[in-house]
Design a protein around this motif. Structure first.
Motif, PDB file in Angstrom:
ATOM      1  N   THR A 184      -7.538  23.679 -13.505  1.00  0.00           N
ATOM      2  CA  THR A 184      -6.855  23.986 -14.768  1.00  0.00           C
ATOM      3  C   THR A 184      -5.361  23.668 -14.735  1.00  0.00           C
ATOM      4  OG1 THR A 184      -6.642  26.291 -14.084  1.00  0.00           O
ATOM      5  CG2 THR A 184      -8.532  25.720 -15.482  1.00  0.00           C
ATOM      6  N   ILE A 185      -4.809  23.420 -13.563  1.00  0.00           N
ATOM      7  CA  ILE A 185      -3.415  22.985 -13.485  1.00  0.00           C
ATOM      8  C   ILE A 185      -3.286  21.586 -14.078  1.00  0.00           C
ATOM      9  CG2 ILE A 185      -1.532  22.349 -11.898  1.00  0.00           C
ATOM     10  CD1 ILE A 185      -2.620  24.605 -10.044  1.00  0.00           C
ATOM     11  N   LEU A 186      -4.337  20.767 -13.916  1.00  0.00           N
ATOM     12  CA  LEU A 186      -4.327  19.399 -14.433  1.00  0.00           C
ATOM     13  C   LEU A 186      -4.835  19.315 -15.867  1.00  0.00           C
ATOM     14  CD1 LEU A 186      -5.779  17.511 -11.338  1.00  0.00           C
ATOM     15  CD2 LEU A 186      -3.395  17.637 -12.065  1.00  0.00           C
ATOM     16  N   SER A 187      -5.945  20.029 -16.153  1.00  0.00           N
ATOM     17  CA  SER A 187      -6.577  19.892 -17.464  1.00  0.00           C
ATOM     18  C   SER A 187      -7.643  20.967 -17.645  1.00  0.00           C
ATOM     19  CB  SER A 187      -7.233  18.513 -17.577  1.00  0.00           C
ATOM     20  OG  SER A 187      -8.003  18.416 -18.746  1.00  0.00           O
ATOM     21  N   ASP A 188      -7.850  21.374 -18.893  1.00  0.00           N
ATOM     22  CA  ASP A 188      -8.947  22.284 -19.212  1.00  0.00           C
ATOM     23  C   ASP A 188     -10.180  21.530 -19.699  1.00  0.00           C
ATOM     24  OD1 ASP A 188      -7.632  24.688 -18.609  1.00  0.00           O
ATOM     25  OD2 ASP A 188      -6.722  24.778 -20.607  1.00  0.00           O
ATOM     26  N   ASP A 189     -10.035  20.209 -19.883  1.00  0.00           N
ATOM     27  CA  ASP A 189     -11.099  19.418 -20.501  1.00  0.00           C
ATOM     28  C   ASP A 189     -11.563  18.251 -19.648  1.00  0.00           C
ATOM     29  OD1 ASP A 189     -11.191  20.925 -22.932  1.00  0.00           O
ATOM     30  OD2 ASP A 189      -9.288  20.005 -23.471  1.00  0.00           O
TER      31      ASP A 189
ATOM     32  N   HIS B  39     -16.161  14.260 -19.018  1.00  0.00           N
ATOM     33  CA  HIS B  39     -15.255  14.695 -20.074  1.00  0.00           C
ATOM     34  C   HIS B  39     -15.351  13.724 -21.242  1.00  0.00           C
ATOM     35  CE1 HIS B  39     -12.779  11.878 -17.769  1.00  0.00           C
ATOM     36  NE2 HIS B  39     -11.941  11.795 -18.795  1.00  0.00           N
ATOM     37  N   GLY B  40     -14.720  14.059 -22.346  1.00  0.00           N
ATOM     38  CA  GLY B  40     -14.931  13.341 -23.590  1.00  0.00           C
ATOM     39  C   GLY B  40     -14.044  12.153 -23.879  1.00  0.00           C
ATOM     40  N   HIS B  41     -13.308  11.622 -22.916  1.00  0.00           N
ATOM     41  CA  HIS B  41     -12.509  10.422 -23.181  1.00  0.00           C
ATOM     42  C   HIS B  41     -13.430   9.233 -23.413  1.00  0.00           C
ATOM     43  CE1 HIS B  41      -8.739  12.078 -20.904  1.00  0.00           C
ATOM     44  NE2 HIS B  41      -8.933  12.663 -22.074  1.00  0.00           N
ATOM     45  N   ASP B  42     -12.990   8.309 -24.269  1.00  0.00           N
ATOM     46  CA  ASP B  42     -13.819   7.164 -24.648  1.00  0.00           C
ATOM     47  C   ASP B  42     -14.266   6.307 -23.466  1.00  0.00           C
ATOM     48  OD1 ASP B  42     -13.645   7.937 -27.275  1.00  0.00           O
ATOM     49  OD2 ASP B  42     -12.118   6.458 -27.809  1.00  0.00           O
ATOM     50  N   ASP B  43     -13.490   6.254 -22.395  1.00  0.00           N
ATOM     51  CA  ASP B  43     -13.868   5.449 -21.232  1.00  0.00           C
ATOM     52  C   ASP B  43     -14.803   6.208 -20.283  1.00  0.00           C
ATOM     53  OD1 ASP B  43     -11.631   7.106 -20.660  1.00  0.00           O
ATOM     54  OD2 ASP B  43     -11.061   5.858 -18.957  1.00  0.00           O
ATOM     55  N   HIS B  44     -15.268   7.377 -20.705  1.00  0.00           N
ATOM     56  CA  HIS B  44     -16.229   8.167 -19.933  1.00  0.00           C
ATOM     57  C   HIS B  44     -17.409   8.600 -20.794  1.00  0.00           C
ATOM     58  CE1 HIS B  44     -13.518   8.676 -16.446  1.00  0.00           C
ATOM     59  NE2 HIS B  44     -12.593   8.487 -17.387  1.00  0.00           N
TER      60      HIS B  44
ATOM     61  N   ILE C 177     -22.882  23.078 -17.517  1.00  0.00           N
ATOM     62  CA  ILE C 177     -22.579  23.699 -16.232  1.00  0.00           C
ATOM     63  C   ILE C 177     -21.364  24.602 -16.398  1.00  0.00           C
ATOM     64  CG2 ILE C 177     -22.101  23.300 -13.799  1.00  0.00           C
ATOM     65  CD1 ILE C 177     -22.932  20.359 -14.251  1.00  0.00           C
ATOM     66  N   ALA C 178     -21.499  25.849 -16.004  1.00  0.00           N
ATOM     67  CA  ALA C 178     -20.341  26.752 -16.004  1.00  0.00           C
ATOM     68  C   ALA C 178     -19.385  26.290 -14.903  1.00  0.00           C
ATOM     69  CB  ALA C 178     -20.790  28.183 -15.755  1.00  0.00           C
TER      70      ALA C 178
ATOM     71  N   PHE D 271     -16.944  23.320 -21.324  1.00  0.00           N
ATOM     72  CA  PHE D 271     -15.500  23.429 -21.486  1.00  0.00           C
ATOM     73  C   PHE D 271     -15.155  24.494 -22.517  1.00  0.00           C
ATOM     74  CE2 PHE D 271     -16.068  18.876 -20.290  1.00  0.00           C
ATOM     75  CZ  PHE D 271     -15.335  18.894 -19.123  1.00  0.00           C
ATOM     76  N   LYS D 272     -13.905  24.955 -22.501  1.00  0.00           N
ATOM     77  CA  LYS D 272     -13.435  25.890 -23.535  1.00  0.00           C
ATOM     78  C   LYS D 272     -13.555  25.251 -24.911  1.00  0.00           C
ATOM     79  CE  LYS D 272     -10.184  28.309 -20.535  1.00  0.00           C
ATOM     80  NZ  LYS D 272      -8.771  28.569 -20.241  1.00  0.00           N
ATOM     81  N   SER D 273     -13.216  23.978 -24.995  1.00  0.00           N
ATOM     82  CA  SER D 273     -13.355  23.220 -26.238  1.00  0.00           C
ATOM     83  C   SER D 273     -14.748  22.576 -26.258  1.00  0.00           C
ATOM     84  CB  SER D 273     -12.286  22.127 -26.302  1.00  0.00           C
ATOM     85  OG  SER D 273     -12.602  21.192 -27.312  1.00  0.00           O
ATOM     86  N   PRO D 274     -15.456  22.676 -27.380  1.00  0.00           N
ATOM     87  CA  PRO D 274     -16.820  22.120 -27.427  1.00  0.00           C
ATOM     88  C   PRO D 274     -16.863  20.622 -27.767  1.00  0.00           C
ATOM     89  CG  PRO D 274     -16.348  23.232 -29.476  1.00  0.00           C
ATOM     90  CD  PRO D 274     -15.130  23.418 -28.590  1.00  0.00           C
ATOM     91  N   SER D 275     -15.834  19.859 -27.429  1.00  0.00           N
ATOM     92  CA  SER D 275     -15.732  18.467 -27.879  1.00  0.00           C
ATOM     93  C   SER D 275     -16.886  17.587 -27.384  1.00  0.00           C
ATOM     94  CB  SER D 275     -14.392  17.865 -27.469  1.00  0.00           C
ATOM     95  OG  SER D 275     -14.241  17.886 -26.069  1.00  0.00           O
TER      96      SER D 275
END
Length: 156
Positions: free
Chosen positions: A130-135, A62-67, A107-108, A87-91
């Motif tokens: 998706t209960i936790l996060s979509d991203d 995912h796109g967090h700075d620590d990853h 990956i889908a 992801f739904k968001s293309p970040s």
């Protein structure tokens, strides 16, 4: 020969199997989010990782700075292969594109789709709660000798 898994730091891992490598969630010494303290010096120097060249693929959960550390990613050749969840968001896609990278596999999530890299040596799937996060995604990486479950921030 079995797959070797080596902790780099935080949630960064280096997988090695038959001379091919996967770097998971690259992050180096800088504070993440502008407030976290820097992490300890990693055991494997970034220049070694960069020198792996075409034998290295990078997986980002995912796109967090620590990853997904932009400064660290800049040391890699722009043709380096990246794998990440669609992801739904293309970040993540936009972030890597902005850095000049162009070799992507997405990956889908939560499907039977399998991404194969380095031939069929590594087989990757993505899972999103998706209960936790979509991203944020869990990535599973299967090799001949086992499966690595990279749960990162989705550890629940």
């Amino acid at each position: 020969m079995s797959t070797q898994v080596q902790l780099i730091n935080h949630s960064s891992l280096l997988l090695k199997d038959k001379g091919k490598y996967i770097l998971l969630d690259p992050w180096h010494l800088k504070p993440a989010f502008g407030s976290w303290m820097p992490t300890f010096q990693q055991y494997i120097h970034p220049s070694y990782l960069s020198a792996l060249g075409e034998n290295l693929s990078i997986v980002i959960s995912h796109g967090h700075d620590d990853h997904c550390d932009d400064d660290l990613l800049k040391i890699f050749d722009r043709s380096t292969e990246f794998v990440f969840t669609k992801f739904k968001s293309p970040s993540v896609f936009n972030r890597l594109k902005k850095l000049g990278f162009h070799n992507f596999q997405q990956i889908a999530p939560n499907s039977n789709d399998v991404i194969k890299i380095h031939g069929e040596q590594y087989r990757l799937k993505s899972h999103i709660n998706t209960i936790l996060s979509d991203d944020d995604s869990i990535i599973t990486i299967a090799t001949e000798s086992g499966v690595v479950i990279h749960a990162n921030d989705n550890w629940i």
